[in-house]
Design a protein around this motif. Structure first.
Motif, PDB file in Angstrom:
ATOM      1  N   ALA A 134       0.838  -1.203   0.000  1.00 47.60           N
ATOM      2  CA  ALA A 134       0.000   0.000   0.000  1.00 47.60           C
ATOM      3  C   ALA A 134       0.875   1.256   0.000  1.00 47.60           C
ATOM      4  CB  ALA A 134      -0.926  -0.002   1.212  1.00 47.60           C
ATOM      5  N   PHE A 135       1.960   1.230   0.778  1.00 47.03           N
ATOM      6  CA  PHE A 135       2.853   2.387   0.845  1.00 47.03           C
ATOM      7  C   PHE A 135       3.529   2.632  -0.506  1.00 47.03           C
ATOM      8  CE2 PHE A 135       3.609   1.248   5.586  1.00 47.03           C
ATOM      9  CZ  PHE A 135       2.353   1.731   5.912  1.00 47.03           C
ATOM     10  N   LYS A 136       3.953   1.554  -1.168  1.00 46.64           N
ATOM     11  CA  LYS A 136       4.633   1.695  -2.467  1.00 46.64           C
ATOM     12  C   LYS A 136       3.664   2.234  -3.528  1.00 46.64           C
ATOM     13  CE  LYS A 136       8.187  -1.687  -1.527  1.00 46.64           C
ATOM     14  NZ  LYS A 136       8.543  -3.102  -1.576  1.00 46.64           N
ATOM     15  N   LYS A 137       2.406   1.786  -3.475  1.00 44.92           N
ATOM     16  CA  LYS A 137       1.406   2.307  -4.417  1.00 44.92           C
ATOM     17  C   LYS A 137       1.181   3.795  -4.184  1.00 44.92           C
ATOM     18  CE  LYS A 137      -1.251  -1.910  -5.246  1.00 44.92           C
ATOM     19  NZ  LYS A 137      -2.452  -2.662  -4.882  1.00 44.92           N
ATOM     20  N   ILE A 144       2.754  10.198  -1.386  1.00 44.12           N
ATOM     21  CA  ILE A 144       3.780  10.363  -0.358  1.00 44.12           C
ATOM     22  C   ILE A 144       5.142  10.463  -1.047  1.00 44.12           C
ATOM     23  CG2 ILE A 144       2.503   9.161   1.468  1.00 44.12           C
ATOM     24  CD1 ILE A 144       4.220   6.677   0.921  1.00 44.12           C
ATOM     25  N   THR A 145       6.102  11.041  -0.338  1.00 41.62           N
ATOM     26  CA  THR A 145       7.446  11.195  -0.906  1.00 41.62           C
ATOM     27  C   THR A 145       8.259   9.930  -0.661  1.00 41.62           C
ATOM     28  OG1 THR A 145       8.391  12.086   1.116  1.00 41.62           O
ATOM     29  CG2 THR A 145       7.381  13.673  -0.418  1.00 41.62           C
ATOM     30  N   GLU A 146       9.428   9.894  -1.293  1.00 43.75           N
ATOM     31  CA  GLU A 146      10.319   8.745  -1.110  1.00 43.75           C
ATOM     32  C   GLU A 146      10.787   8.649   0.345  1.00 43.75           C
ATOM     33  OE1 GLU A 146      14.342   7.305  -3.263  1.00 43.75           O
ATOM     34  OE2 GLU A 146      12.935   8.371  -4.575  1.00 43.75           O
ATOM     35  N   ASP A 147      11.027   9.815   0.960  1.00 43.56           N
ATOM     36  CA  ASP A 147      11.439   9.835   2.373  1.00 43.56           C
ATOM     37  C   ASP A 147      10.306   9.309   3.269  1.00 43.56           C
ATOM     38  OD1 ASP A 147      13.908  10.818   1.744  1.00 43.56           O
ATOM     39  OD2 ASP A 147      13.403  12.923   2.175  1.00 43.56           O
ATOM     40  N   LEU A 149       8.067   7.196   2.390  1.00 42.78           N
ATOM     41  CA  LEU A 149       8.023   5.751   2.155  1.00 42.78           C
ATOM     42  C   LEU A 149       9.041   5.038   3.043  1.00 42.78           C
ATOM     43  CD1 LEU A 149       7.034   3.265   0.536  1.00 42.78           C
ATOM     44  CD2 LEU A 149       8.815   3.778  -1.137  1.00 42.78           C
ATOM     45  N   LYS A 150      10.262   5.567   3.080  1.00 45.39           N
ATOM     46  CA  LYS A 150      11.316   4.949   3.910  1.00 45.39           C
ATOM     47  C   LYS A 150      10.912   4.964   5.383  1.00 45.39           C
ATOM     48  CE  LYS A 150      14.450   4.002   0.810  1.00 45.39           C
ATOM     49  NZ  LYS A 150      14.156   2.720   0.200  1.00 45.39           N
ATOM     50  N   ASN A 151      10.362   6.094   5.847  1.00 42.37           N
ATOM     51  CA  ASN A 151       9.937   6.199   7.244  1.00 42.37           C
ATOM     52  C   ASN A 151       8.802   5.219   7.555  1.00 42.37           C
ATOM     53  OD1 ASN A 151      11.809   8.196   7.766  1.00 42.37           O
ATOM     54  ND2 ASN A 151      10.372   9.869   7.335  1.00 42.37           N
ATOM     55  N   LEU A 152       7.834   5.124   6.631  1.00 42.85           N
ATOM     56  CA  LEU A 152       6.712   4.204   6.841  1.00 42.85           C
ATOM     57  C   LEU A 152       7.190   2.752   6.831  1.00 42.85           C
ATOM     58  CD1 LEU A 152       3.960   5.916   4.659  1.00 42.85           C
ATOM     59  CD2 LEU A 152       3.924   5.627   7.141  1.00 42.85           C
ATOM     60  N   GLU A 153       8.132   2.428   5.927  1.00 46.38           N
ATOM     61  CA  GLU A 153       8.673   1.059   5.881  1.00 46.38           C
ATOM     62  C   GLU A 153       9.356   0.717   7.199  1.00 46.38           C
ATOM     63  OE1 GLU A 153      11.190   1.069   2.404  1.00 46.38           O
ATOM     64  OE2 GLU A 153       9.550   0.442   1.082  1.00 46.38           O
TER      65      GLU A 153
END
Length: 181
Positions: A134-137, A144-147, A149-153
């Motif tokens: 879901a985050f990658k989509k 969302i930004t790439e940063d 995404l990293k934080n959510l991962e």
């Protein structure tokens, strides 16, 4: 974004706790009757709603129905369930006498507990996978930004690790309880 997945992981842990409560470990535990349903005047009801369940001794569970005519129905429901204990009926109450567990039975129960724990871990990991997808989509759609995404991962991985550790503790505690003679 991770609150939904956190709640689902907590529910997975809670469900495992409920399953462990119904595992019979040689001592009388009213929770073993949680899933036993009785035909109460045409309605399927849990035993706890048709009578009083008590533990007069360490290995005896006593069920005193509020309506004496329910004795046969309760007895029938216990026979049909997976409790694995034959009830004794003295006309007023039903008693379930829990036998001492054999070493083989303890090992079998411990293996079953570990399997249930592993199944719960798989559920947690599946939730992590769903969250990451879901985050990658969302990142692809530029929600969302790439940063972010990293934080959510990282956040979802921390949640996963925390809940898997909690499951491990539960399995270890239940296994110890089962193996204690």
């Amino acid at each position: 974004m991770t609150e939904n997945y956190r709640d689902k992981m907590k529910k997975t842990v809670a469900v495992l706790g409920e399953e462990f409560a119904t595992v019979r470990v040689g001592r009388a535990n009213p929770n073993v009757l949680n899933r036993v349903m009785v035909n109460y005047y045409g309605t399927e009801s849990p035993i706890s709603q048709v009578g009083n369940i008590s533990v007069p001794e360490a290995r005896i569970l006593q069920i005193a129905p509020w309506d004496a005519s329910m004795l046969k129905e309760i007895e029938k429901a216990i026979h049909a369930s997976d409790v694995g204990i034959n009830p004794t009926n003295d006309g007023k109450v039903i008693r379930l006498i829990f036998p001492e567990l054999t070493e083989d039975r303890r090992k079998e129960l411990a293996k079953d507990v570990k399997k249930k724990g592993e199944d719960a871990k798989v559920s947690i990991r599946n939730l992590r996978r769903d969250a990451l997808d879901a985050f990658k989509k969302a990142e692809k759609k530029s929600d969302i930004t790439e940063d972010d995404l990293k934080n959510l991962e990282k956040e979802i991985q921390d949640l996963t690790d925390k809940h898997v550790a909690e499951l491990d503790k539960m399995v270890e505690a239940k296994t110890k309880e089962i193996m204690t003679v």
